[in-house]
Scaffold this motif. Structure first.
Motif, PDB file in Angstrom:
ATOM      1  N   ASN A   1       0.843  -1.191   0.000  1.00 58.88           N
ATOM      2  CA  ASN A   1       0.000   0.000   0.000  1.00 58.88           C
ATOM      3  C   ASN A   1       0.884   1.250   0.000  1.00 58.88           C
ATOM      4  OD1 ASN A   1      -1.703   2.191   0.786  1.00 58.88           O
ATOM      5  ND2 ASN A   1      -3.153   0.728   1.670  1.00 58.88           N
ATOM      6  N   PRO A   2       0.773   2.112  -1.038  1.00 52.90           N
ATOM      7  CA  PRO A   2       1.631   3.298  -1.088  1.00 52.90           C
ATOM      8  C   PRO A   2       1.199   4.410  -0.153  1.00 52.90           C
ATOM      9  CG  PRO A   2       0.151   3.289  -2.960  1.00 52.90           C
ATOM     10  CD  PRO A   2      -0.097   1.999  -2.224  1.00 52.90           C
ATOM     11  N   CYS A   3      -0.008   4.340   0.401  1.00 55.16           N
ATOM     12  CA  CYS A   3      -0.513   5.397   1.280  1.00 55.16           C
ATOM     13  C   CYS A   3      -0.102   5.080   2.709  1.00 55.16           C
ATOM     14  CB  CYS A   3      -2.033   5.516   1.154  1.00 55.16           C
ATOM     15  SG  CYS A   3      -2.572   6.015  -0.489  1.00 55.16           S
ATOM     16  N   ARG A   4       1.128   5.446   3.041  1.00 47.73           N
ATOM     17  CA  ARG A   4       1.656   5.107   4.357  1.00 47.73           C
ATOM     18  C   ARG A   4       2.721   6.114   4.752  1.00 47.73           C
ATOM     19  NH1 ARG A   4       4.355   2.298   0.513  1.00 47.73           N
ATOM     20  NH2 ARG A   4       6.562   1.885   0.816  1.00 47.73           N
ATOM     21  N   MET A   5       2.948   6.192   6.039  1.00 47.07           N
ATOM     22  CA  MET A   5       4.019   7.038   6.572  1.00 47.07           C
ATOM     23  C   MET A   5       4.740   6.267   7.654  1.00 47.07           C
ATOM     24  SD  MET A   5       3.847  10.812   8.416  1.00 47.07           S
ATOM     25  CE  MET A   5       3.557  11.683   6.873  1.00 47.07           C
ATOM     26  N   GLY A   6       6.079   6.350   7.640  1.00 49.03           N
ATOM     27  CA  GLY A   6       6.882   5.609   8.608  1.00 49.03           C
ATOM     28  C   GLY A   6       7.737   6.527   9.455  1.00 49.03           C
ATOM     29  N   PHE A   7       7.897   6.158  10.734  1.00 49.76           N
ATOM     30  CA  PHE A   7       8.737   6.899  11.662  1.00 49.76           C
ATOM     31  C   PHE A   7       9.783   5.949  12.236  1.00 49.76           C
ATOM     32  CE2 PHE A   7       4.589   8.927  11.686  1.00 49.76           C
ATOM     33  CZ  PHE A   7       4.894  10.275  11.578  1.00 49.76           C
ATOM     34  N   GLU A   8      11.042   6.368  12.170  1.00 54.81           N
ATOM     35  CA  GLU A   8      12.134   5.623  12.804  1.00 54.81           C
ATOM     36  C   GLU A   8      12.776   6.546  13.840  1.00 54.81           C
ATOM     37  OE1 GLU A   8      15.849   4.973  10.691  1.00 54.81           O
ATOM     38  OE2 GLU A   8      15.682   2.817  11.157  1.00 54.81           O
ATOM     39  N   PHE A   9      12.877   6.087  15.076  1.00 52.57           N
ATOM     40  CA  PHE A   9      13.321   6.943  16.166  1.00 52.57           C
ATOM     41  C   PHE A   9      14.766   6.646  16.539  1.00 52.57           C
ATOM     42  CE2 PHE A   9       8.728   6.467  16.529  1.00 52.57           C
ATOM     43  CZ  PHE A   9       8.325   7.795  16.595  1.00 52.57           C
ATOM     44  N   SER A  10      15.416   7.647  17.130  1.00 52.23           N
ATOM     45  CA  SER A  10      16.806   7.508  17.554  1.00 52.23           C
ATOM     46  C   SER A  10      16.951   6.372  18.559  1.00 52.23           C
ATOM     47  CB  SER A  10      17.290   8.822  18.166  1.00 52.23           C
ATOM     48  OG  SER A  10      18.621   8.708  18.622  1.00 52.23           O
ATOM     49  N   ASP A  11      18.022   5.606  18.410  1.00 52.27           N
ATOM     50  CA  ASP A  11      18.308   4.441  19.251  1.00 52.27           C
ATOM     51  C   ASP A  11      17.318   3.303  19.035  1.00 52.27           C
ATOM     52  OD1 ASP A  11      20.529   5.654  20.416  1.00 52.27           O
ATOM     53  OD2 ASP A  11      19.316   6.578  21.997  1.00 52.27           O
TER      54      ASP A  11
ATOM     55  N   LEU B   1       4.087  -1.935  13.902  1.00 50.91           N
ATOM     56  CA  LEU B   1       5.544  -1.885  13.848  1.00 50.91           C
ATOM     57  C   LEU B   1       6.046  -2.788  12.733  1.00 50.91           C
ATOM     58  CD1 LEU B   1       6.552  -2.077  17.636  1.00 50.91           C
ATOM     59  CD2 LEU B   1       6.536  -0.066  16.154  1.00 50.91           C
ATOM     60  N   GLU B   2       6.975  -2.269  11.954  1.00 56.89           N
ATOM     61  CA  GLU B   2       7.641  -3.057  10.922  1.00 56.89           C
ATOM     62  C   GLU B   2       9.146  -3.027  11.180  1.00 56.89           C
ATOM     63  OE1 GLU B   2       6.345  -4.933   8.762  1.00 56.89           O
ATOM     64  OE2 GLU B   2       4.259  -4.256   8.548  1.00 56.89           O
ATOM     65  N   TYR B   3       9.813  -4.128  10.894  1.00 58.75           N
ATOM     66  CA  TYR B   3      11.242  -4.269  11.172  1.00 58.75           C
ATOM     67  C   TYR B   3      12.016  -4.442   9.869  1.00 58.75           C
ATOM     68  CZ  TYR B   3       9.581  -5.100  15.922  1.00 58.75           C
ATOM     69  OH  TYR B   3       8.963  -4.971  17.147  1.00 58.75           O
ATOM     70  N   ASP B   4      13.222  -3.883   9.833  1.00 57.21           N
ATOM     71  CA  ASP B   4      14.080  -4.063   8.664  1.00 57.21           C
ATOM     72  C   ASP B   4      14.351  -5.550   8.442  1.00 57.21           C
ATOM     73  OD1 ASP B   4      14.196  -1.350   8.431  1.00 57.21           O
ATOM     74  OD2 ASP B   4      16.284  -1.140   9.073  1.00 57.21           O
ATOM     75  N   ASP B   5      14.288  -5.949   7.179  1.00 61.40           N
ATOM     76  CA  ASP B   5      14.673  -7.303   6.786  1.00 61.40           C
ATOM     77  C   ASP B   5      16.143  -7.244   6.385  1.00 61.40           C
ATOM     78  OD1 ASP B   5      15.158  -9.736   5.639  1.00 61.40           O
ATOM     79  OD2 ASP B   5      13.363  -9.758   4.381  1.00 61.40           O
TER      80      ASP B   5
ATOM     81  N   ASN C   1      17.380  -9.726   3.384  1.00 61.49           N
ATOM     82  CA  ASN C   1      17.086  -9.321   2.011  1.00 61.49           C
ATOM     83  C   ASN C   1      17.283  -7.819   1.771  1.00 61.49           C
ATOM     84  OD1 ASN C   1      16.061 -11.982   1.060  1.00 61.49           O
ATOM     85  ND2 ASN C   1      14.496 -11.598   2.620  1.00 61.49           N
ATOM     86  N   ALA C   2      17.812  -7.116   2.769  1.00 63.91           N
ATOM     87  CA  ALA C   2      18.111  -5.683   2.661  1.00 63.91           C
ATOM     88  C   ALA C   2      16.863  -4.880   2.280  1.00 63.91           C
ATOM     89  CB  ALA C   2      19.233  -5.440   1.653  1.00 63.91           C
ATOM     90  N   ILE C   3      15.747  -5.173   2.985  1.00 64.91           N
ATOM     91  CA  ILE C   3      14.502  -4.434   2.761  1.00 64.91           C
ATOM     92  C   ILE C   3      14.213  -3.608   4.010  1.00 64.91           C
ATOM     93  CG2 ILE C   3      12.039  -4.596   2.243  1.00 64.91           C
ATOM     94  CD1 ILE C   3      12.562  -7.324   1.008  1.00 64.91           C
ATOM     95  N   PRO C   4      14.178  -2.284   3.893  1.00 63.50           N
ATOM     96  CA  PRO C   4      13.874  -1.470   5.074  1.00 63.50           C
ATOM     97  C   PRO C   4      12.449  -1.696   5.554  1.00 63.50           C
ATOM     98  CG  PRO C   4      13.903  -0.113   3.092  1.00 63.50           C
ATOM     99  CD  PRO C   4      14.388  -1.466   2.684  1.00 63.50           C
ATOM    100  N   GLY C   5      12.213  -1.461   6.829  1.00 62.26           N
ATOM    101  CA  GLY C   5      10.905  -1.728   7.425  1.00 62.26           C
ATOM    102  C   GLY C   5       9.779  -0.941   6.800  1.00 62.26           C
ATOM    103  N   TYR C   6      10.061   0.288   6.345  1.00 68.57           N
ATOM    104  CA  TYR C   6       8.991   1.094   5.760  1.00 68.57           C
ATOM    105  C   TYR C   6       8.541   0.577   4.400  1.00 68.57           C
ATOM    106  CZ  TYR C   6      12.731   3.375   3.082  1.00 68.57           C
ATOM    107  OH  TYR C   6      13.802   3.624   2.264  1.00 68.57           O
ATOM    108  N   MET C   7       9.284  -0.399   3.853  1.00 65.92           N
ATOM    109  CA  MET C   7       8.894  -1.020   2.584  1.00 65.92           C
ATOM    110  C   MET C   7       8.317  -2.416   2.795  1.00 65.92           C
ATOM    111  SD  MET C   7       9.384   1.107   0.147  1.00 65.92           S
ATOM    112  CE  MET C   7       9.268   0.012  -1.278  1.00 65.92           C
ATOM    113  N   ARG C   8       7.882  -2.713   4.012  1.00 57.92           N
ATOM    114  CA  ARG C   8       7.336  -4.030   4.309  1.00 57.92           C
ATOM    115  C   ARG C   8       5.927  -3.901   4.866  1.00 57.92           C
ATOM    116  NH1 ARG C   8      10.593  -7.479   8.126  1.00 57.92           N
ATOM    117  NH2 ARG C   8       9.698  -9.181   6.906  1.00 57.92           N
ATOM    118  N   ASP C   9       5.169  -5.001   4.768  1.00 58.90           N
ATOM    119  CA  ASP C   9       3.843  -5.095   5.374  1.00 58.90           C
ATOM    120  C   ASP C   9       3.703  -6.469   6.017  1.00 58.90           C
ATOM    121  OD1 ASP C   9       1.325  -4.407   6.188  1.00 58.90           O
ATOM    122  OD2 ASP C   9       0.362  -4.726   4.255  1.00 58.90           O
TER     123      ASP C   9
ATOM    124  N   GLU D   1      16.886   2.164  15.639  1.00 55.48           N
ATOM    125  CA  GLU D   1      17.082   1.975  14.213  1.00 55.48           C
ATOM    126  C   GLU D   1      16.634   0.578  13.781  1.00 55.48           C
ATOM    127  OE1 GLU D   1      19.210   3.365  16.217  1.00 55.48           O
ATOM    128  OE2 GLU D   1      19.481   5.386  15.416  1.00 55.48           O
ATOM    129  N   GLY D   2      15.983   0.537  12.632  1.00 53.44           N
ATOM    130  CA  GLY D   2      15.495  -0.737  12.106  1.00 53.44           C
ATOM    131  C   GLY D   2      14.098  -1.088  12.557  1.00 53.44           C
TER     132      GLY D   2
END
Length: 210
Positions: free
Chosen positions: A64-74, A161-165, A168-176, A76-77
């Protein structure tokens, strides 16, 4: 990931039909305010919706392209994701000008706000009463049923919450991968699907600082 549309209208007394143009620094430096004149401001921000308030491309299959992701300090991922995220915000006819602050203070006056680190007053008697300030206001005594000062429509279908893969080098904001949700939010009006909630304001606020 996000599509934004921003419409900014500035209306000056006596200036109609003139297109806005960027000004150089030396031109900006020559601008000075005049008593009795101000700006009437209208802002429209669309976030993943068309002019009718309908989401654009949010259900086209796949991620889904209609999304917003936040990654906070400390952290990461780890991404806090707002999914099925779309809406609009419209602020209509906000008046902005300058005006002197009232000379009679409310009980909330705090003179320490106008002191230096050494405790010395930065303005006379540490009291801004009577000094010029930025004034924003909406007129009083509007017509009955007039609710168009601020219109808000917001839809957040899922929060997860989504986690970096890392494999496969896929960031969490590109996962569902998180199909569930801990929260959903929707601000709208019941008169129609995706109709914005309408608000009415009457009053004056002053902004003063240095």
């Amino acid at each position: 990931m996000q599509r934004y549309g921003l419409l900014l209208l500035l209306m000056f007394p006596g200036a109609y039909g003139d297109s806005l143009a960027p000004l150089a620094d030396n031109e900006m430096a020559l601008i000075a305010g005049q008593a009795g004149e101000g700006v009437q401001l209208t802002l429209l921000l669309r976030n993943n919706v068309n002019a009718q308030g309908n989401p654009i491309g949010c259900n086209n299959g796949g991620l889904n392209p209609c999304r917003m992701g936040f990654e906070f300090s400390d952290r990461e991922g780890i991404w806090l994701m707002l999914k099925d995220y779309y809406g609009e915000l419209q602020i209509n006819d906000l008046r902005i000008d300058s005006a002197p602050l009232p000379t009679i203070n409310t009980p909330y006056l705090d003179p320490e706000r106008f002191e230096s680190v050494a405790g010395e007053c930065l303005i006379d008697n540490c009291n801004p009463g009577g000094m010029l300030a930025l004034r924003t206001y909406y007129p009083f005594n509007k017509a009955v049923g007039a609710y168009n000062d601020l219109n808000l429509f917001t839809n957040i279908g899922r929060v997860a919450l989504e986690y970096d893969d890392t494999v496969n080098a896929i960031p969490g904001y590109m996962r569902d991968a998180a199909s569930g949700s801990v929260l959903g939010f929707r601000a709208t009006d019941s008169r129609a699907l995706n109709a914005p909630a309408n608000m009415r304001f009457e009053g004056v606020s002053y902004v003063f600082g240095f």
